[in-house]
Design an enzyme around this catalytic site. Structure first.
Site, PDB file in Angstrom:
ATOM      1  N   LYS A 183       0.983  -1.240  -0.086  1.00 22.40           N
ATOM      2  CA  LYS A 183       0.169   0.242   0.042  1.00 22.40           C
ATOM      3  C   LYS A 183       0.823   1.174  -0.121  1.00 22.40           C
ATOM      4  O   LYS A 183       1.707   1.588   0.998  1.00 22.40           O
ATOM      5  CB  LYS A 183      -0.726   0.263   1.168  1.00 22.40           C
ATOM      6  CG  LYS A 183      -1.864   1.203   1.285  1.00 22.40           C
ATOM      7  CD  LYS A 183      -2.564   1.479   2.375  1.00 22.40           C
ATOM      8  CE  LYS A 183      -1.750   2.391   3.384  1.00 22.40           C
ATOM      9  NZ  LYS A 183      -1.329   3.674   2.814  1.00 22.40           N
ATOM     10  N   GLY A 235       7.701   4.690   7.512  1.00 26.92           N
ATOM     11  CA  GLY A 235       6.970   5.750   8.023  1.00 26.92           C
ATOM     12  C   GLY A 235       7.290   6.525   9.473  1.00 26.92           C
ATOM     13  O   GLY A 235       8.636   6.356   9.889  1.00 26.92           O
ATOM     14  N   SER A 236       6.356   7.039   9.815  1.00 22.51           N
ATOM     15  CA  SER A 236       6.479   7.818  11.315  1.00 22.51           C
ATOM     16  C   SER A 236       6.748   6.843  12.382  1.00 22.51           C
ATOM     17  O   SER A 236       6.228   5.722  12.230  1.00 22.51           O
ATOM     18  CB  SER A 236       5.475   8.782  11.570  1.00 22.51           C
ATOM     19  OG  SER A 236       4.533   7.885  11.586  1.00 22.51           O
ATOM     20  N   THR A 237       7.635   7.146  13.172  1.00 20.46           N
ATOM     21  CA  THR A 237       7.896   6.533  14.630  1.00 20.46           C
ATOM     22  C   THR A 237       6.434   6.107  15.271  1.00 20.46           C
ATOM     23  O   THR A 237       6.256   5.245  15.748  1.00 20.46           O
ATOM     24  CB  THR A 237       8.911   7.330  15.402  1.00 20.46           C
ATOM     25  OG1 THR A 237      10.144   7.420  14.729  1.00 20.46           O
ATOM     26  CG2 THR A 237       9.075   6.421  16.953  1.00 20.46           C
ATOM     27  N   GLU A 238       5.574   6.991  15.188  1.00 20.76           N
ATOM     28  CA  GLU A 238       4.283   6.922  15.849  1.00 20.76           C
ATOM     29  C   GLU A 238       3.248   5.785  15.376  1.00 20.76           C
ATOM     30  O   GLU A 238       3.086   5.033  16.117  1.00 20.76           O
ATOM     31  CB  GLU A 238       3.752   8.437  15.574  1.00 20.76           C
ATOM     32  CG  GLU A 238       2.291   8.726  16.327  1.00 20.76           C
ATOM     33  CD  GLU A 238       1.516   9.679  15.867  1.00 20.76           C
ATOM     34  OE1 GLU A 238       2.165  10.875  14.997  1.00 20.76           O
ATOM     35  OE2 GLU A 238       0.215   9.964  15.966  1.00 20.76           O
ATOM     36  N   GLY A 240       4.692   3.416  13.787  1.00 21.38           N
ATOM     37  CA  GLY A 240       5.591   2.386  13.863  1.00 21.38           C
ATOM     38  C   GLY A 240       5.356   1.617  15.104  1.00 21.38           C
ATOM     39  O   GLY A 240       5.210   0.204  15.276  1.00 21.38           O
ATOM     40  N   GLU A 257      11.074   0.772   9.409  1.00 17.58           N
ATOM     41  CA  GLU A 257      12.055   2.051   9.210  1.00 17.58           C
ATOM     42  C   GLU A 257      11.318   3.464   9.348  1.00 17.58           C
ATOM     43  O   GLU A 257      10.222   3.789   8.734  1.00 17.58           O
ATOM     44  CB  GLU A 257      12.440   2.108   7.595  1.00 17.58           C
ATOM     45  CG  GLU A 257      12.883   0.659   6.871  1.00 17.58           C
ATOM     46  CD  GLU A 257      14.325   0.455   7.562  1.00 17.58           C
ATOM     47  OE1 GLU A 257      15.107   1.212   8.045  1.00 17.58           O
ATOM     48  OE2 GLU A 257      14.815  -0.615   6.945  1.00 17.58           O
ATOM     49  N   CYS A 291      13.879  10.995   5.657  1.00 15.33           N
ATOM     50  CA  CYS A 291      13.959  10.464   7.258  1.00 15.33           C
ATOM     51  C   CYS A 291      15.299  10.465   7.607  1.00 15.33           C
ATOM     52  O   CYS A 291      15.610  10.683   8.712  1.00 15.33           O
ATOM     53  CB  CYS A 291      13.437   9.177   7.142  1.00 15.33           C
ATOM     54  SG  CYS A 291      14.399   8.080   5.649  1.00 15.33           S
ATOM     55  N   GLU A 388      11.335  15.732  14.881  1.00 16.27           N
ATOM     56  CA  GLU A 388      11.868  15.541  13.454  1.00 16.27           C
ATOM     57  C   GLU A 388      10.892  16.672  12.897  1.00 16.27           C
ATOM     58  O   GLU A 388       9.321  16.460  12.804  1.00 16.27           O
ATOM     59  CB  GLU A 388      11.386  13.982  13.056  1.00 16.27           C
ATOM     60  CG  GLU A 388      11.519  13.824  11.404  1.00 16.27           C
ATOM     61  CD  GLU A 388      11.241  12.606  10.986  1.00 16.27           C
ATOM     62  OE1 GLU A 388      10.146  11.911  11.308  1.00 16.27           O
ATOM     63  OE2 GLU A 388      11.918  12.040  10.142  1.00 16.27           O
TER      64      GLU A 388
HETATM   65  P1  NAD Z   1       2.907   7.612   8.354  1.00 18.94           P
HETATM   66  O1  NAD Z   1       3.586   6.882   9.431  1.00 18.94           O
HETATM   67  O2  NAD Z   1       1.892   8.809   8.696  1.00 18.94           O
HETATM   68  O3  NAD Z   1       2.604   6.871   7.032  1.00 18.94           O
HETATM   69  C1  NAD Z   1       3.276   6.169   6.588  1.00 18.94           C
HETATM   70  C2  NAD Z   1       2.211   5.071   5.826  1.00 18.94           C
HETATM   71  O4  NAD Z   1       1.549   4.300   6.846  1.00 18.94           O
HETATM   72  C3  NAD Z   1       1.185   5.478   4.923  1.00 18.94           C
HETATM   73  O5  NAD Z   1       1.063   4.646   3.915  1.00 18.94           O
HETATM   74  C4  NAD Z   1      -0.070   5.626   5.787  1.00 18.94           C
HETATM   75  O6  NAD Z   1      -1.136   5.463   5.038  1.00 18.94           O
HETATM   76  C5  NAD Z   1       0.306   4.265   6.652  1.00 18.94           C
HETATM   77  N1  NAD Z   1      -0.533   4.443   7.953  1.00 18.94           N
HETATM   78  C6  NAD Z   1      -0.945   5.386   9.047  1.00 18.94           C
HETATM   79  N2  NAD Z   1      -1.481   4.874   9.961  1.00 18.94           N
HETATM   80  C7  NAD Z   1      -1.459   3.801   9.839  1.00 18.94           C
HETATM   81  C8  NAD Z   1      -1.844   2.564  10.500  1.00 18.94           C
HETATM   82  N3  NAD Z   1      -2.268   3.043  11.937  1.00 18.94           N
HETATM   83  N4  NAD Z   1      -1.602   1.198  10.469  1.00 18.94           N
HETATM   84  C9  NAD Z   1      -0.776   0.923   9.285  1.00 18.94           C
HETATM   85  N5  NAD Z   1      -0.576   1.926   8.447  1.00 18.94           N
HETATM   86  C10 NAD Z   1      -0.803   3.364   8.626  1.00 18.94           C
HETATM   87  O7  NAD Z   1       4.529   8.522   7.686  1.00 18.94           O
HETATM   88  P2  NAD Z   1       4.421   9.686   6.376  1.00 18.94           P
HETATM   89  O8  NAD Z   1       3.944  10.821   7.098  1.00 18.94           O
HETATM   90  O9  NAD Z   1       3.724   9.196   5.490  1.00 18.94           O
HETATM   91  O10 NAD Z   1       5.970   9.491   6.173  1.00 18.94           O
HETATM   92  C11 NAD Z   1       6.580  10.275   6.872  1.00 18.94           C
HETATM   93  C12 NAD Z   1       7.633   9.756   7.942  1.00 18.94           C
HETATM   94  O11 NAD Z   1       8.331   8.506   7.482  1.00 18.94           O
HETATM   95  C13 NAD Z   1       8.575  10.356   8.658  1.00 18.94           C
HETATM   96  O12 NAD Z   1       8.731  10.274   9.924  1.00 18.94           O
HETATM   97  C14 NAD Z   1       9.906   9.853   8.137  1.00 18.94           C
HETATM   98  O13 NAD Z   1      11.157   9.979   8.851  1.00 18.94           O
HETATM   99  C15 NAD Z   1       9.658   8.375   7.806  1.00 18.94           C
HETATM  100  N6  NAD Z   1      10.345   7.879   6.726  1.00 18.94           N
HETATM  101  C16 NAD Z   1      11.292   7.015   7.160  1.00 18.94           C
HETATM  102  C17 NAD Z   1      11.979   6.173   6.158  1.00 18.94           C
HETATM  103  C18 NAD Z   1      13.394   5.230   6.777  1.00 18.94           C
HETATM  104  O14 NAD Z   1      13.663   4.765   5.608  1.00 18.94           O
HETATM  105  N7  NAD Z   1      13.585   5.163   7.866  1.00 18.94           N
HETATM  106  C19 NAD Z   1      12.019   6.878   4.849  1.00 18.94           C
HETATM  107  C20 NAD Z   1      11.139   7.452   4.674  1.00 18.94           C
HETATM  108  C21 NAD Z   1      10.268   8.114   5.554  1.00 18.94           C
END
Ligand code: NAD
Length: 785
Positions: A183, A235-238, A240, A257, A291, A388
């Site tokens: 997704k 995605g975000s640590t939150e 995660g 990640e 990130c 961040e």
């Molecule tokens: P996000 O965590 O809001 O969303 C990431 C993905 O998770 C999206 O596809 C979203 O639809 C999905 N998602 C949201 N809530 C969910 C849930 N409860 N259960 C399952 N999936 C859910 O993050 P974002 O705002 O899209 O991206 C930015 C973040 O990603 C930043 O914190 C950045 O540091 C991090 N990031 C990390 C890396 C890495 O390799 N470490 C790479 C790119 C981005």
């Protein structure tokens, strides 16, 4: 001199979008299907705020269909073998390459990032990722003969590098024989849908790749689907953390990640003109929505003002505008909500008293633009120095000495990347191992390659993507199928009196072992240890929360063990084996007494333990780091580092062998440990105190806390200063460990109540244990022509 316009044509991308009007469908089982949810969401161009397309917002039924398709496709995909899969991955790479300009333009339109970046960085890296992993598919049988696919993998990615993150996820998963449900993020679904067309074009078997679009609700359906064997999330640590907790009670494998607040460290002897270009790359590449962005500039005090002046001068010359303009350095922020987050955090910085500097030019006002920003006079504990921002905002602080630089660099809960700038290679290579981060760039920044693993320490997540280290995230040991539900220790009715085997009823009372000393338990309680019939054969200390805290502190204080040479660690381990051998019959007797085993059987366990210690002693200086062949002017050192302080909750099945099989690999790799020994025969562990002492193991490297296994596990799992936790026990205990670990994102390894035969070398795959005891830091060092 004025710049003239140099727009990239969007004609082909627009034609493609037109083809899919009014709504895109999703790609499930090789077909394009309208969502059963009947819901859609818009994908907008951040540079113009205009709608580009309407894409499905998939619901539970759609996720279910996609998982079913992936499940159905699995067997054939595995059967196809490495070579067959290599051919598909190769075909995908070729096909993306042929359509690379369309991908680049579409990505820029959907995400707002400059065409210069999508054309020259994102898409070439995507192609490289598929080529590289075609190679891994080809080599799987040869390089990973003990491993097999996991099954259906659920993959959830963010919006900042939509296609690149897709390739980081899909290429290794397919190479290793898994099938996929992916997704993309809700703001940026389009290139993933174009990718699905590529899968169709190359004739990828139906169901091997399924692309469903949606938001967080769709993501959580994927996370909770029972037929998925692994979740890979970026995605975000939150979020995660939410996923870590949601999967805690399941055996789903997980890689996360997450976010970062990476330091960009500049020493006074650095080449400042290169540094300025490095800064541009570190924080204004992709509008800072990276990130691993070098968002904390740490500068040696003597050059700080001079560097800030140079950076401001350069910022004034940066060009911001429509992503499809070829001369643009900075594009648009992905969405208004992200823009608002940046604005709010910048305001907080101003309110906190930091000095904000922005260029004199104005941003275009028809899209989501934010100017490059520099904060100076920033307090290290302030919000903008810790949170961040995920935007084009650089936060600068100064330091005086290298030691202070390291302290500042590590003053974060994250640990994704770091960049070190100095002309003194000795200094750079002194600092690199001290910074807690998964990637360290020396005199460069934001370098990525498929051959090199990428991923975090601490709250930046765990697992690696890329390189051989990334492959292990998509496989499991074949032998795991042989593990069986463990018979958990049964409580026996206590019998008062002499067990009648010639030993006194109460042999001795063992204390706890903390910081190299035997310590009375803090609570002042002891617990009885019984033989299988219930006779009391001894007593051990009843450790509590405070004892664990003291042990963790002692383990931290012994952190120098990590930098003791591997040769020395090996010597200490050999010595341990030698001293155990001297007292082999005593240990065998102890095991017989506790477990009712024959002396022969107990002796076998002692002998196997000695042999296992030898194995880990041997490996201490042979589990080598390596150099990745990344295609740049540098070497990429994949350094295996210890996790730090580890908690180890030992199995009950083979009290002595289980202890050495779990504790010794961790110690051999330079970790310091807090051990909760087996509940069945803890005296086999407490008898080791003297052996540990006489074998030159420094105080605090191995700490042993006896007591209630599950209670002590809980304290270790909740402890913020424990970096990793291995647990061999019940399913419930395993769940607890994984759930609590979400707090500080400690690495966990649990057995879900399944036991292995600790005597069988195949069941105790040495390298698997060593891998779990280490994390890889990739250090990029400029080298050669
Ligand atoms: P996000 O965590 O809001 O969303 C990431 C993905 O998770 C999206 O596809 C979203 O639809 C999905 N998602 C949201 N809530 C969910 C849930 N409860 N259960 C399952 N999936 C859910 O993050 P974002 O705002 O899209 O991206 C930015 C973040 O990603 C930043 O914190 C950045 O540091 C991090 N990031 C990390 C890396 C890495 O390799 N470490 C790479 C790119 C981005």
């Amino acid at each position: 001199m004025e710049y003239g316009p140099a727009p990239e044509s969007k004609e082909v991308a627009e034609q493609w979008l037109k083809k899919h009007k009014p709504h895109f469908k999703q790609y499930i089982n090789g077909k394009w299907l309208a969502p059963k949810s009947k819901k859609y969401m818009d994908s907008n161009n951040p540079c113009t705020q205009k709608k580009l397309a309407s894409v499905p917002l998939a619901g539970k039924a759609d996720v279910n269909d996609a998982v079913k398709a992936a499940d159905k496709a699995l067997q054939e995909w595995v059967k196809l073998g490495g070579h067959g899969r290599a051919r598909y991955l190769y075909a995908i790479a070729r096909q993306i390459q042929k359509h690379s300009r369309l991908f680049a333009v579409l990505e820029s339109m959907d995400n707002g990032k400059p065409i210069r970046e999508t054309r020259d960085i994102d898409i070439p890296l995507v192609v490289r990722h598929f080529y590289h992993h075609a190679g891994w598919a080809q080599l799987q049988a040869e390089k990973l003969p003990d491993y097999k696919e996991i099954g259906v993998v659920g993959q959830i990615i963010p919006w900042n590098f939509p296609m690149l993150m897709l390739s980081w996820k899909i290429a290794p998963a397919l190479a290793m024989g898994n099938t996929v449900v992916l997704k993309p993020a809700e703001f940026t679904s389009l290139t993933a849908l174009l990718f699905a067309e590529i899968c169709q074009q190359v004739g990828l078997p139906q169901g091997v790749v399924n692309i469903i679009t949606g938001d967080g609700s769709t993501g959580s359906e994927i996370v909770s689907h029972p037929s998925i064997g692994k979740i890979a999330f970026t995605g975000s640590t939150e979020v995660g953390r939410i996923i870590r907790r949601a999967t805690a009670a399941t055996e789903k494998k997980l890689s996360l990640e997450l976010g970062g607040k990476s330091p960009f460290i500049v020493f006074e002897d650095a080449d400042l003109d290169s540094v300025v270009e490095g800064v541009v790359d570190a924080i204004w590449f992709n509008q800072g929505q990276v990130c691993c962005a070098g968002s904390r500039l740490l500068v040696q005090e003597s050059i700080a003002e001079k560097l800030y002046r140079k950076i401001r001068h350069r910022m004034e010359k940066l060009r911001i505008g429509n992503a499809l303009e070829k001369g643009v350095d900075i594009g648009a922020i992905v969405a208004p909500v992200q823009l608002k987050t940046i604005e709010d955090l910048v305001q907080k910085g101003v309110d906190e008293g930091a000095d904000l500097w922005q260029p004199s030019w104005e941003c275009p006002n028809d899209g989501c633009f934010y100017p490059p920003s520099l904060f100076t006079n920033v307090a290290p504990a302030s919000i903008i120095a810790q949170e961040e921002i995920f935007g084009p905002v650089l936060v600068a602080m100064s330091f005086r000495t290298p030691a202070e630089a390291v302290k500042l660099a590590n003053n974060t809960r994250y640990g994704l990347a770091a960049s070190i700038w100095t002309e003194n290679i000795n200094l750079a290579l002194d600092i690199a191992p001290k910074v807690k981060a998964g990637t360290v760039w020396i005199n460069c920044t934001n370098m990525f390659d498929a051959a090199s693993g990428f991923g975090g320490y601490r709250e930046s997540g765990f697992g690696r993507e890329g390189g051989i280290e990334g492959l292990y995230e998509y496989v499991k040991l074949k032998v795991e199928d042989e593990f069986t539900p463990a018979a958990l220790p049964q409580a026996v009715e206590e019998k008062i009196g002499h067990p009648g085997n010639g030993l006194p009823a109460i042999d001795k009372t063992a204390k706890l072992y903390i910081g190299g000393k035997q310590k009375r338990p803090d609570g002042g309680y002891t617990r009885n240890v019984h033989d299988v019939k219930g006779h009391i054969i001894g007593q051990v200390g009843e450790g509590n929360r405070k004892d664990i805290r003291n042990a963790v502190e002692a383990a931290h204080a012994a952190g120098k063990w990590a930098t003791t040479t591997a040769h020395n660690r090996a010597q200490v381990l050999y010595y341990l084996a030698e001293n155990l051998e001297l007292r082999a019959s005593e240990f065998a007797q102890r095991l017989s007494q506790a477990l009712g085993h024959s002396n022969r059987k107990s002796m076998q366990e002692v002998k196997a333990s000695i042999e296992r210690i030898y194995t880990y002693a041997a490996f201490a200086d042979k589990y080598d780091s390596y150099v990745h062949a990344t295609p740049f002017r540098n070497v990429t050192l994949a350094m295996k580092e210890p996790l730090g302080v580890m908690g180890i909750v030992c199995p009950d099945e083979a009290p002595l062998l289980g202890f050495v099989s779990t504790v010794l690999p961790a110690v051999a790799m330079g970790n310091t440990v807090v051990v909760v020994p087996s509940a069945t025969a803890p005296l086999s562990a407490t008898d080791l105190y003297q052996i540990i002492e006489t074998s030159d193991v420094p105080g605090g490297v191995i700490n042993i806390i006896t007591g209630d296994k599950e209670g002590l596990t809980k304290v270790l799992a909740n402890h913020d200063d424990v970096d990793g936790l291995w647990y061999f026990g019940s399913k419930e205990g395993s769940t607890l460990v994984q759930h609590a670990a979400a707090e500080n994102m400690k690495r966990t390894w649990v057995n879900f109540g399944k036991s292995r035969d600790w005597f069988k070398p195949t069941h105790v795959n040495t390298e698997d244990f060593l891998r779990h005891a280490t994390q890889i830091k990739n250090i990029w060092v400029p080298y050669g022509e």
